[in-house]
Structures are given as C-alpha cells and as structure tokens.
Design a protein around this motif. Sequence first.
Motif, PDB file in Angstrom:
ATOM      1  N   TYR A   1     -38.190 -12.285  53.612  1.00  0.00           N
ATOM      2  CA  TYR A   1     -36.837 -12.720  54.430  1.00  0.00           C
ATOM      3  C   TYR A   1     -37.312 -14.066  55.106  1.00  0.00           C
ATOM      4  CZ  TYR A   1     -35.257  -7.982  53.986  1.00  0.00           C
ATOM      5  OH  TYR A   1     -35.159  -6.734  53.757  1.00  0.00           O
ATOM      6  N   GLY A   2     -36.153 -14.817  55.083  1.00  0.00           N
ATOM      7  CA  GLY A   2     -36.237 -16.350  55.787  1.00  0.00           C
ATOM      8  C   GLY A   2     -34.897 -16.566  56.051  1.00  0.00           C
ATOM      9  N   LEU A   3     -34.794 -17.646  57.069  1.00  0.00           N
ATOM     10  CA  LEU A   3     -33.833 -18.003  57.616  1.00  0.00           C
ATOM     11  C   LEU A   3     -32.888 -19.150  56.677  1.00  0.00           C
ATOM     12  CD1 LEU A   3     -34.819 -18.721  61.229  1.00  0.00           C
ATOM     13  CD2 LEU A   3     -33.289 -16.832  60.204  1.00  0.00           C
ATOM     14  N   THR A   4     -31.683 -18.693  56.408  1.00  0.00           N
ATOM     15  CA  THR A   4     -30.872 -19.920  55.916  1.00  0.00           C
ATOM     16  C   THR A   4     -30.614 -21.106  56.507  1.00  0.00           C
ATOM     17  OG1 THR A   4     -28.585 -19.041  56.765  1.00  0.00           O
ATOM     18  CG2 THR A   4     -29.612 -18.127  54.571  1.00  0.00           C
ATOM     19  N   GLU A   5     -29.994 -22.108  56.215  1.00  0.00           N
ATOM     20  CA  GLU A   5     -29.647 -23.203  56.899  1.00  0.00           C
ATOM     21  C   GLU A   5     -28.705 -22.852  58.371  1.00  0.00           C
ATOM     22  OE1 GLU A   5     -27.144 -27.516  56.894  1.00  0.00           O
ATOM     23  OE2 GLU A   5     -28.338 -26.769  54.926  1.00  0.00           O
ATOM     24  N   PHE A   6     -27.670 -22.164  58.070  1.00  0.00           N
ATOM     25  CA  PHE A   6     -27.032 -21.524  59.049  1.00  0.00           C
ATOM     26  C   PHE A   6     -27.983 -20.591  59.972  1.00  0.00           C
ATOM     27  CE2 PHE A   6     -23.458 -18.183  59.640  1.00  0.00           C
ATOM     28  CZ  PHE A   6     -23.001 -18.744  60.968  1.00  0.00           C
ATOM     29  N   GLY A   7     -28.820 -19.840  59.567  1.00  0.00           N
ATOM     30  CA  GLY A   7     -29.696 -18.992  60.280  1.00  0.00           C
ATOM     31  C   GLY A   7     -30.597 -19.964  61.184  1.00  0.00           C
ATOM     32  N   ARG A   8     -30.957 -20.876  60.697  1.00  0.00           N
ATOM     33  CA  ARG A   8     -31.851 -21.930  61.443  1.00  0.00           C
ATOM     34  C   ARG A   8     -30.951 -22.684  62.502  1.00  0.00           C
ATOM     35  NH1 ARG A   8     -36.800 -21.923  60.277  1.00  0.00           N
ATOM     36  NH2 ARG A   8     -37.562 -21.520  58.179  1.00  0.00           N
ATOM     37  N   ASP A   9     -29.634 -23.112  62.108  1.00  0.00           N
ATOM     38  CA  ASP A   9     -28.910 -23.716  63.259  1.00  0.00           C
ATOM     39  C   ASP A   9     -28.384 -22.634  64.268  1.00  0.00           C
ATOM     40  OD1 ASP A   9     -27.317 -25.920  63.992  1.00  0.00           O
ATOM     41  OD2 ASP A   9     -25.427 -24.983  63.059  1.00  0.00           O
ATOM     42  N   VAL A  10     -28.313 -21.489  63.956  1.00  0.00           N
ATOM     43  CA  VAL A  10     -27.975 -20.425  64.982  1.00  0.00           C
ATOM     44  C   VAL A  10     -29.179 -20.100  65.881  1.00  0.00           C
ATOM     45  CG1 VAL A  10     -26.940 -18.117  65.454  1.00  0.00           C
ATOM     46  CG2 VAL A  10     -25.964 -19.724  63.884  1.00  0.00           C
ATOM     47  N   GLY A  11     -30.306 -19.759  65.015  1.00  0.00           N
ATOM     48  CA  GLY A  11     -31.364 -19.350  65.902  1.00  0.00           C
ATOM     49  C   GLY A  11     -32.288 -20.518  66.795  1.00  0.00           C
ATOM     50  N   GLU A  12     -31.905 -21.831  66.516  1.00  0.00           N
ATOM     51  CA  GLU A  12     -32.700 -22.954  67.440  1.00  0.00           C
ATOM     52  C   GLU A  12     -32.211 -22.652  68.806  1.00  0.00           C
ATOM     53  OE1 GLU A  12     -32.436 -26.539  66.005  1.00  0.00           O
ATOM     54  OE2 GLU A  12     -33.120 -26.117  63.969  1.00  0.00           O
ATOM     55  N   PRO A  13     -30.969 -22.300  69.113  1.00  0.00           N
ATOM     56  CA  PRO A  13     -30.518 -22.335  70.693  1.00  0.00           C
ATOM     57  C   PRO A  13     -31.325 -20.932  71.351  1.00  0.00           C
ATOM     58  CG  PRO A  13     -28.766 -22.637  69.278  1.00  0.00           C
ATOM     59  CD  PRO A  13     -29.839 -22.594  68.257  1.00  0.00           C
ATOM     60  N   LEU A  14     -31.389 -19.956  70.583  1.00  0.00           N
ATOM     61  CA  LEU A  14     -31.828 -18.517  70.772  1.00  0.00           C
ATOM     62  C   LEU A  14     -33.224 -18.821  71.272  1.00  0.00           C
ATOM     63  CD1 LEU A  14     -30.403 -16.195  68.376  1.00  0.00           C
ATOM     64  CD2 LEU A  14     -29.521 -16.624  70.685  1.00  0.00           C
TER      65      LEU A  14
END
Length: 127
Positions: free
Chosen positions: A93-106
């Motif tokens: 499993y890995g992060l999509t571009e959308f997942g990275r964008d959402v995960g950075e603020p977390l």
Amino acid sequence: MTEGLQPGHGGTARRYEVFHTDCAARDTVDHVTSRWGVWVLIALQGDDLRFYELRDSIRGISEKMLAQTLRALVQDGLVWRTVEPTTPPQVTYGLTEFGRDVGEPLLDLFDRITRRLTPPGGSRAER
C-alpha cells in the motif's frame, strides 16, 4: 442549489458541503478522520508498506480494522494497492497524490501535538 453542494467563490466553481448528510465528500472526510484512517495516512507518509508492516507500525489495530480502513481509503482514492502474485500474495500500500495532499496536514498536526506534550519524565510543555 443542488443538495450536498454549495456555490463556490465566483459562482462557477462548486464546492462540497460536508455538513449535509448526502454530501459525497462526507464519507471521505469520515474515513480520513476515523480512529484508524489518520494513523494509516500518517504511517504511509514515510514509505510504501506491505500489509503486515503497516499493521506492525500501527500499534493496537486489528487485521480486520486495518483491512476495512485500507479498503475505504483505497475506494476514496487516497491509497493505492498492488498485489504481487506470489504464495502467499504480497500486498503493498502507498499514498496517491491525493492521499499525500490530505495526509501532510495530518502529519503536521501530529508533529504540533507531540511538540507540545510533556515528554515522559520531563517538564510540562510551554502553553
């Protein structure tokens, strides 16, 4: 006005209204902010992980809850999944571009919280 949507700035762009129960973005927000969704997104910020590596990195999560959380995040387009045809299959499993964008603020939120907490055996953080 369309149910679940509100006009964006300038009148041409549309934006989701997450406070409406029929909003399409609400499920994604619920998955991201769920008990385990936050930890999965933070854990995958560093690197792609296999299922058991991810399970071992998130203490306290059961295999069932990890599988359910990953399924929801994959369906939402935040996480990608690849299966290598081996015995047993190796699932990564890995992060999509959308997942990275959402995960950075977390990750930023997590860092801010941990900087302010009292270290074990230390003095209280500045308020």
